[in-house]
Design a protein around this motif. Structure first.
Motif, PDB file in Angstrom:
ATOM      1  N   GLN A   1      45.757  17.701 -18.804  1.00 57.51           N
ATOM      2  CA  GLN A   1      45.809  16.259 -18.540  1.00 57.51           C
ATOM      3  C   GLN A   1      44.544  15.829 -17.794  1.00 57.51           C
ATOM      4  O   GLN A   1      43.925  14.810 -18.103  1.00 57.51           O
ATOM      5  CB  GLN A   1      47.054  15.960 -17.695  1.00 57.51           C
ATOM      6  N   GLY A   2      44.140  16.645 -16.808  1.00 57.33           N
ATOM      7  CA  GLY A   2      42.940  16.360 -16.019  1.00 57.33           C
ATOM      8  C   GLY A   2      41.694  16.310 -16.888  1.00 57.33           C
ATOM      9  O   GLY A   2      40.880  15.383 -16.803  1.00 57.33           O
ATOM     10  N   GLU A   3      41.586  17.325 -17.757  1.00 56.74           N
ATOM     11  CA  GLU A   3      40.412  17.404 -18.640  1.00 56.74           C
ATOM     12  C   GLU A   3      40.377  16.195 -19.580  1.00 56.74           C
ATOM     13  O   GLU A   3      39.319  15.637 -19.871  1.00 56.74           O
ATOM     14  CB  GLU A   3      40.474  18.694 -19.478  1.00 56.74           C
ATOM     15  N   LEU A   4      41.536  15.820 -20.042  1.00 59.30           N
ATOM     16  CA  LEU A   4      41.628  14.697 -20.980  1.00 59.30           C
ATOM     17  C   LEU A   4      41.164  13.399 -20.315  1.00 59.30           C
ATOM     18  O   LEU A   4      40.424  12.601 -20.913  1.00 59.30           O
ATOM     19  CB  LEU A   4      43.069  14.568 -21.459  1.00 59.30           C
ATOM     20  N   THR A   5      41.579  13.208 -19.071  1.00 61.26           N
ATOM     21  CA  THR A   5      41.166  12.009 -18.330  1.00 61.26           C
ATOM     22  C   THR A   5      39.638  11.967 -18.216  1.00 61.26           C
ATOM     23  O   THR A   5      39.013  10.917 -18.402  1.00 61.26           O
ATOM     24  CB  THR A   5      41.787  12.029 -16.917  1.00 61.26           C
ATOM     25  N   LEU A   6      39.083  13.162 -17.931  1.00 62.96           N
ATOM     26  CA  LEU A   6      37.623  13.269 -17.791  1.00 62.96           C
ATOM     27  C   LEU A   6      36.920  12.830 -19.081  1.00 62.96           C
ATOM     28  O   LEU A   6      35.997  12.019 -19.088  1.00 62.96           O
ATOM     29  CB  LEU A   6      37.291  14.732 -17.499  1.00 62.96           C
ATOM     30  N   LEU A   7      37.436  13.393 -20.200  1.00 66.13           N
ATOM     31  CA  LEU A   7      36.836  13.121 -21.508  1.00 66.13           C
ATOM     32  C   LEU A   7      36.970  11.644 -21.883  1.00 66.13           C
ATOM     33  O   LEU A   7      36.017  11.019 -22.370  1.00 66.13           O
ATOM     34  CB  LEU A   7      37.538  13.992 -22.550  1.00 66.13           C
TER      35      LEU A   7
END
Ligand code: ATP
Ligand code: MG
Length: 450
Positions: free
Chosen positions: A36-42
């Motif tokens: 979820q964190g990585e997705l927000t970043l992207l």
């Protein structure tokens, strides 16, 4: 299978099951949160690209600077037009092999290349209200994967540790728990082998309450059995002793008869008289012994409701006429109903009145006093009485206060022990008040609710 291994197996399997569930939950939860964190970043990156497209005048989609400002290692970014053509692309060559897919809406998914997780995102963009194309971004989850490896390692080590700990812990614990049972089995085997009763010894450790209760109950049972056996032994000893005296007298008189009885009429009469008397004594003794044995065997009572005044009046009348004695009955009520075993209560009163007749010369008083807690029956005589220190032993089998004195009265010393048995069976309480030379009162209280 022993209780110990059963318990250990059960605990360990249960623990493994719980750990498995827990580990699976932790694993997937961590994956979810970090992705979820990585997705927000992207998505914020894609958002920034869109921002710069919107603000810069005449910005072209194929301008390499548009993407290179936001690009990072292990990533891929590209702009795909509505006709599925790639107009701008930067990043990881491997990630660039993904077929471009044009999406009308925002979409994200995780994919895999050579066993490595990749997060994939597409965000559409518009120009003057019409859909033009979409920004696609992908990112390798290398950090996440290395974290996951550490997590799996840690979970495995702690789980294995917990299981090993549980095996030893449960084994130790159940050994402690079942220790007393083992000891009990050992003691039972020992009793079986040696034929001697013995109790289970506790070695002072703190055991569980239930097991302590079990051991105590066992020990109590052994104690009772021991007492019963002791009782039986002493009964047999006492009985044989009691039987021996009249038999010796009979046989010596029979001898005398054989030798001199034919010629000497005086000897003959004396011998016949003595033999008859001792035979009667034997008969009485055996009758009492049988009654006692019976009372000891049958614990049950034949309970019925009857008028105790009537029973006592009838009994007193019969005994009074038979022994030519005055027996006075006093009752607080004209009738007093009682719930008990009628025959046994009658027998009890017979024993008490019989003693009163034997050990006194005056009139005898029998009192019936019903009260709140129960029914009190009292038999009072004004005769020889019993010394205070002898009172506690009166109810013992074959006990006679003064053996020599009572050989003439012919008692066997069993009457009161039968009486005590009957009182105990009815959960009654007995008290004796006696003074030598003045008299004796035996008072029995029967509970109302038997
Ligand atoms: P039996 O078996 O024939 O009744 P017993 O009368 O000697 O024989 P118990 O009735 O058990 O035996 O009484 C035990 C002893 O207690 C008696 O021998 C007697 O010494 C004493 N005892 C009992 N009742 C009285 C009493 N009312 N007055 C004085 N002594 C008594
Ligand atoms: Mg008696």
């Amino acid at each position: 299978m022993t209780l110990r291994s059963r318990f250990t197996l059960f605990t360990v399997f249960w623990l493994i099951f719980i750990l498995l569930l827990y580990n699976i939950f932790v694993y997937f939860f961590v994956i979810r949160v970090t992705t979820q964190g990585e997705l927000t970043l992207l998505s914020s990156k894609a958002e920034l690209v869109l921002e710069s497209l919107r603000h810069a005048e005449n910005q072209r989609y194929d301008d390499p600077k548009l993407l290179s400002d936001f690009y990072n290692a292990n990533e891929m970014m590209r702009i795909v037009m509505a006709d599925n053509t790639i107009v701008n692309e930067i990043g990881d060559t491997e990630l660039r092999t993904f077929e471009p897919i044009f999406h009308k809406g925002i979409s994200s998914e995780t994919r895999e290349i050579n066993g490595q997780r990749i997060i994939y995102l597409t965000v559409p963009f518009y120009e003057n209200g019409t859909l033009v194309g979409s920004i696609e971004a992908a990112r390798r989850l290398t950090v996440l994967d290395s974290y996951l490896n550490i997590l799996v390692g840690a979970l495995t080590v702690t789980s294995v540790g917990a299981v090993v700990f549980a095996i030893f812990g449960t084994y130790w614990f159940t050994s402690r728990l079942t220790g007393p049972i083992g000891q009990m089995v050992q003691t039972m085997k020992e009793i079986d082998r040696s034929g001697k009763l013995q109790m289970v010894k506790l070695n002072g450790r703190e055991e569980s309450v239930e097991l302590l209760q079990l051991v105590r109950a066992f020990n109590q049972m052994i104690e009772r059995l021991d007492r019963t056996l002791e009782h039986q032994k002493s009964f047999v000893a006492d009985a044989s002793h009691e039987l021996k005296t009249p038999l010796t007298i009979i046989s010596s008189y029979a001898d005398m008869l054989k030798r001199w009885g034919r010629d000497n009429a005086e000897v003959r009469d004396e011998a016949i008289e003595a033999i008859a008397k001792e035979t009667e004594r034997l008969q009485n003794l055996i009758h009492s012994m049988l009654t006692l044995a019976q009372a000891e065997q049958t614990e049950w009572l034949d309970i019925s409701r009857f008028d105790v005044v009537k029973v006592i009046r009838e009994l007193s009348e019969v005994l009074g006429t038979t022994f030519q004695r005055e027996i006075k009955v006093y009752s607080d009520g004209y009738t007093v109903p009682m719930r008990a075993d009628k025959d046994k209560i009658r027998q009890l009163l017979l024993i008490l009145i019989d003693n009163a007749i034997k050990y006194s010369k005056q009139a005898i008083d029998v009192r019936i006093k019903p009260n709140k807690s129960g029914i009190k029956l009292e038999v009072t005589d004004y005769g020889i009485g019993v010394p205070e220190n002898e009172i506690p032993y009166m109810f013992e089998r074959f006990y006679r206060v003064d053996t020599a004195r009572h050989r003439t009265t012919g008692g066997s010393g069993l009457g009161l022990s039968i009486a005590k048995k009957i009182i105990d069976m009815h959960e009654g309480k007995v008290e004796v008040y006696s003074k030598p030379g003045i008299g004796t009162t035996i008072s029995i209280l029967f509970p109302r609710n038997l």
